[in-house]
Write a protein that holds these residues in place. Structure first.
Motif, mmCIF file in Angstrom:
data_model
loop_
_atom_site.group_PDB
_atom_site.id
_atom_site.type_symbol
_atom_site.label_atom_id
_atom_site.label_comp_id
_atom_site.label_asym_id
_atom_site.label_seq_id
_atom_site.Cartn_x
_atom_site.Cartn_y
_atom_site.Cartn_z
ATOM 1 N N TRP A 139 31.429 -2.692 53.046
ATOM 2 C CA TRP A 139 32.885 -2.787 52.920
ATOM 3 C C TRP A 139 33.294 -4.219 52.594
ATOM 4 C CZ3 TRP A 139 36.201 1.364 53.292
ATOM 5 C CH2 TRP A 139 35.692 2.545 53.858
ATOM 6 N N HIS A 140 34.419 -4.337 51.898
ATOM 7 C CA HIS A 140 34.995 -5.655 51.627
ATOM 8 C C HIS A 140 35.465 -6.264 52.947
ATOM 9 C CE1 HIS A 140 37.706 -8.727 50.080
ATOM 10 N NE2 HIS A 140 37.155 -8.554 48.894
ATOM 11 N N PRO A 141 35.193 -7.555 53.181
ATOM 12 C CA PRO A 141 35.521 -8.128 54.497
ATOM 13 C C PRO A 141 37.013 -8.282 54.771
ATOM 14 C CG PRO A 141 34.652 -9.821 53.019
ATOM 15 C CD PRO A 141 34.487 -8.519 52.311
ATOM 16 N N THR A 142 37.843 -8.420 53.732
ATOM 17 C CA THR A 142 39.267 -8.718 54.002
ATOM 18 C C THR A 142 40.260 -7.777 53.323
ATOM 19 O OG1 THR A 142 39.380 -10.294 52.161
ATOM 20 C CG2 THR A 142 38.787 -11.189 54.323
ATOM 21 N N ASN A 186 35.601 -14.545 52.063
ATOM 22 C CA ASN A 186 36.897 -13.941 51.703
ATOM 23 C C ASN A 186 36.756 -12.812 50.683
ATOM 24 O OD1 ASN A 186 36.412 -15.226 49.313
ATOM 25 N ND2 ASN A 186 38.285 -16.456 49.300
ATOM 26 N N GLY A 187 35.510 -12.458 50.358
ATOM 27 C CA GLY A 187 35.298 -11.311 49.481
ATOM 28 C C GLY A 187 35.623 -11.557 48.017
ATOM 29 N N SER A 188 35.587 -12.828 47.585
ATOM 30 C CA SER A 188 35.852 -13.104 46.169
ATOM 31 C C SER A 188 34.568 -13.051 45.342
ATOM 32 C CB SER A 188 36.517 -14.477 46.009
ATOM 33 O OG SER A 188 35.684 -15.485 46.554
ATOM 34 N N LEU A 189 33.414 -13.237 46.004
ATOM 35 C CA LEU A 189 32.123 -13.227 45.307
ATOM 36 C C LEU A 189 31.135 -12.338 46.052
ATOM 37 C CD1 LEU A 189 31.656 -17.090 44.772
ATOM 38 C CD2 LEU A 189 32.482 -15.467 43.061
ATOM 39 N N ILE A 190 30.090 -11.902 45.325
ATOM 40 C CA ILE A 190 28.982 -11.218 45.993
ATOM 41 C C ILE A 190 27.677 -11.921 45.605
ATOM 42 C CG2 ILE A 190 30.052 -8.936 46.181
ATOM 43 C CD1 ILE A 190 28.493 -8.077 43.677
ATOM 44 N N CYS A 191 26.678 -11.826 46.482
ATOM 45 C CA CYS A 191 25.347 -12.286 46.072
ATOM 46 C C CYS A 191 24.387 -11.113 46.228
ATOM 47 C CB CYS A 191 24.893 -13.504 46.874
ATOM 48 S SG CYS A 191 24.523 -13.177 48.589
ATOM 49 N N THR A 192 23.398 -11.052 45.344
ATOM 50 C CA THR A 192 22.463 -9.931 45.353
ATOM 51 C C THR A 192 21.021 -10.451 45.304
ATOM 52 O OG1 THR A 192 22.338 -9.734 42.936
ATOM 53 C CG2 THR A 192 24.101 -8.525 44.028
ATOM 54 N N LYS A 382 43.921 -11.183 43.651
ATOM 55 C CA LYS A 382 44.295 -12.002 44.821
ATOM 56 C C LYS A 382 43.122 -12.084 45.796
ATOM 57 C CE LYS A 382 49.177 -10.801 44.577
ATOM 58 N NZ LYS A 382 50.157 -9.859 45.074
ATOM 59 N N ASN A 383 43.094 -13.168 46.589
ATOM 60 C CA ASN A 383 42.095 -13.334 47.651
ATOM 61 C C ASN A 383 42.797 -13.561 48.974
ATOM 62 O OD1 ASN A 383 39.775 -13.172 45.999
ATOM 63 N ND2 ASN A 383 40.070 -15.296 45.358
ATOM 64 N N GLY A 384 42.128 -13.237 50.054
ATOM 65 C CA GLY A 384 42.697 -13.503 51.374
ATOM 66 C C GLY A 384 41.586 -13.766 52.368
ATOM 67 N N ASP A 385 41.732 -14.834 53.157
ATOM 68 C CA ASP A 385 40.737 -15.120 54.200
ATOM 69 C C ASP A 385 40.912 -14.135 55.349
ATOM 70 O OD1 ASP A 385 39.466 -17.249 52.975
ATOM 71 O OD2 ASP A 385 41.012 -18.668 53.593
ATOM 72 N N PRO A 386 39.845 -13.909 56.137
ATOM 73 C CA PRO A 386 39.986 -13.006 57.287
ATOM 74 C C PRO A 386 41.098 -13.473 58.222
ATOM 75 C CG PRO A 386 37.682 -13.633 56.967
ATOM 76 C CD PRO A 386 38.492 -14.466 56.029
ATOM 77 N N ILE A 387 41.845 -12.512 58.774
ATOM 78 C CA ILE A 387 42.921 -12.861 59.718
ATOM 79 C C ILE A 387 42.278 -13.030 61.094
ATOM 80 C CG2 ILE A 387 45.024 -12.038 60.838
ATOM 81 C CD1 ILE A 387 45.636 -10.543 58.180
ATOM 82 N N PRO A 388 42.338 -14.270 61.655
ATOM 83 C CA PRO A 388 41.603 -14.501 62.904
ATOM 84 C C PRO A 388 42.337 -13.969 64.133
ATOM 85 C CG PRO A 388 42.636 -16.539 62.144
ATOM 86 C CD PRO A 388 43.012 -15.472 61.154
ATOM 87 N N ILE A 389 41.554 -13.612 65.149
ATOM 88 C CA ILE A 389 42.122 -13.250 66.452
ATOM 89 C C ILE A 389 41.404 -14.077 67.516
ATOM 90 C CG2 ILE A 389 42.802 -10.875 65.896
ATOM 91 C CD1 ILE A 389 40.164 -9.992 67.330
ATOM 92 N N SER A 390 42.087 -14.294 68.632
ATOM 93 C CA SER A 390 41.466 -15.026 69.737
ATOM 94 C C SER A 390 40.758 -14.032 70.651
ATOM 95 C CB SER A 390 42.531 -15.779 70.527
ATOM 96 O OG SER A 390 41.969 -16.254 71.733
#
Length: 474
Positions: A139-142, A186-192, A382-390
């Motif tokens: 799955w895409h992380p964000t 942030n799910g903008s790139l993949i490595c294989t 568009k890109n988005g960083d993961p939304i952090p939680i404490s």
């Protein structure tokens, strides 16, 4: 002049411990399929395990608390017509899981809140586009509802699960079998990693290879590549002499590795599990009985061996709990679910601390369950960083419950999205069915409760009868 000999690190004393027998999941026939995936996926609610199944492929989904012996008649997720090769929980909804199979399909499933009561054979959506078996899904992380699959046809497809459409096809990039695919933070790139011994960094939306390293590992056995949080790459593979290696690469310049760490000469593929919050990577070899862990830092030699956790039994597969499912009160920094031939055994990694207070240096804010953007936004560029939680008060499930309902509706609304594009008439008509469905849900839950009571009473009766039989036998 005194020189410090030992490098200071708060993870130097991390130790692993297997849980007691009564907290394991017993009598599970773990899949014997010859494929190097982890066979296990975990989230804060459920553990899913690919199992041996006649006439198709199946996997178990168990609530975390359902430990002990698992009955042979326990319901499974069994919609595939060929063996299941990979499973992955959605990071934004703890009740949605994707599975891929030898039958060339990817299926996405909605698991009931309290786990399965009957066998689940109807997926929410079937994704068809591969011509050979599908061995990798992630799955895409964000971004919500974005799923990547890679198959034996050397093709990578990125799907919008909400509409069931294949949005991106990455063809002609891999001349041979793809061993693994990993998203960056942030799910903008993949490595294989691929059987041709090359590591590739790909921009999936531009459908271009940004960086490539041929012969990243000289050995012929499978390798793995993952992104670290700083954008560098970590690969595991084999040297020409069949020594297992851990190699760090700078994604901007892959001519020479930043560091090479050689380990032993075993032939099990090393599966890397990476914690971006603590920069610790855990290596679990298939067929090994050891989990090694390393800390990755900014100063040379970059990769620092911490320790290893060993048991007698070799591991058939491994599940890795997301950070939000850990017990922060016990300073738990990782939890693995180790698959044996007939059972699943949780292994807890702990940093010893004397204080009972929350250890904020061990638990920086971590990626939460909320998606940063919708699928459509991501496909538009568009890109988005993961939304952090404490994690200060532990992971609060009621937040997930609200979120889950939203997601459930989103997936259920898939059909309307395809046919009507969510017309206003549909939207206005939606509240009444939801009241009906709530009443139906209550009815089902009552039925489940009565079934559970019936089962427990029958269990007591069986135990009594068994005791009487054993007395007669004596």
């Amino acid at each position: 002049m005194m020189r410090r000999v030992v490098r200071q690190s708060k993870f130097r004393h991390v130790f692993g411990a297997a849980v007691k027998n009564d907290q394991c999941y017993d009598d599970i026939r773990v899949s014997r399929v010859t494929w190097d995936s982890s066979f296990c996926a975990v989230n804060p609610k459920f553990v899913a395990i690919i199992i041996e199944a006649s006439g198709g492929g199946a996997f178990l989904v168990l609530p975390l608390h359902k430990t002990g012996r698992i009955d042979k008649s326990y319901p499974t997720v069994c919609g595939h017509t060929g063996p299941v090769l990979d499973i992955d929980w959605c990071p934004h909804n703890d009740q949605v899981i994707a599975s891929s199979s030898e039958d060339c399909t990817v299926m996405v499933w909605q698991i009931p809140e309290n786990g399965l009561v009957t066998a689940l054979s109807e997926p929410v959506v079937v994704l068809e586009g591969h011509s050979k078996r599908v061995g990798i899904i992630t799955w895409h992380p964000t971004a919500r509802n974005v799923l990547l699959s890679a198959g034996g046809d050397n093709l990578i497809i990125i799907w919008n699960v909400g509409t069931g459409e294949a949005m991106i096809n990455l063809e002609d990039m891999h001349p041979d079998i793809i061993f693994n695919v990993s998203w960056n933070r942030n799910g903008s790139l993949i490595c294989t990693s691929c059987k041709d011994k090359s590591i590739r960094v790909i921009d999936p939306r531009k459908e271009t290879i940004i960086a490539e390293k041929e012969k990243a590992h000289e050995g012929a056995r499978p390798m793995r590549a993952i992104f670290l949080s700083d954008g560098n790459l970590l690969t595991t593979g084999f040297s020409r002499m069949s020594e297992r290696q851990l190699v760090l690469w700078n994604a901007q310049n892959m001519e020479e590795p930043m560091t090479v760490h050689e380990m032993d000469t075993s032939n099990g593929v090393l599966l890397p599990f990476y914690d971006p919050d603590t920069n610790v990577v855990y290596l679990c070899g298939k067929g090994d009985s050891t989990i090694r862990y390393f800390e990755i830092t900014d100063e040379s030699p970059y990769v620092h061996y911490l320790s290893a956790f060993s048991t007698k039994e070799p591991q058939r597969g491994m599940g890795y709990m997301p950070k939000r499912g850990l017990d922060v009160n016990k300073c738990e920094i990782a939890r693995f679910f180790k698959l044996h031939e007939r059972k699943c055994e949780p292994i807890v990694m702990t940093v010893p601390r004397k204080s009972d207070l929350f250890q904020d240096d061990l638990y920086p804010d971590t990626a939460g369950p909320d998606p940063a953007l919708e699928a459509e936004d991501w496909f538009e560029g568009k890109n988005g960083d993961p939304i952090p939680i404490s994690l200060k008060n532990g992971y609060v499930p009621n937040k997930s419950r609200e979120f889950k309902v939203v997601k459930k509706n989103f997936l259920d609304g898939k059909g309307t999205k395809n046919s009507e594009n969510s017309s206003p008439a549909n939207k206005s008509a939606s509240p009444t069915p939801s009241i009906k469905s709530e009443a139906k849900l209550e009815e089902i839950l009552k039925e489940i409760k009565s079934l559970k009571d019936l089962v427990s009473s029958q269990e007591k009766r069986i135990i009594k009868l068994e005791e009487q039989m054993s007395k007669i036998a004596i």
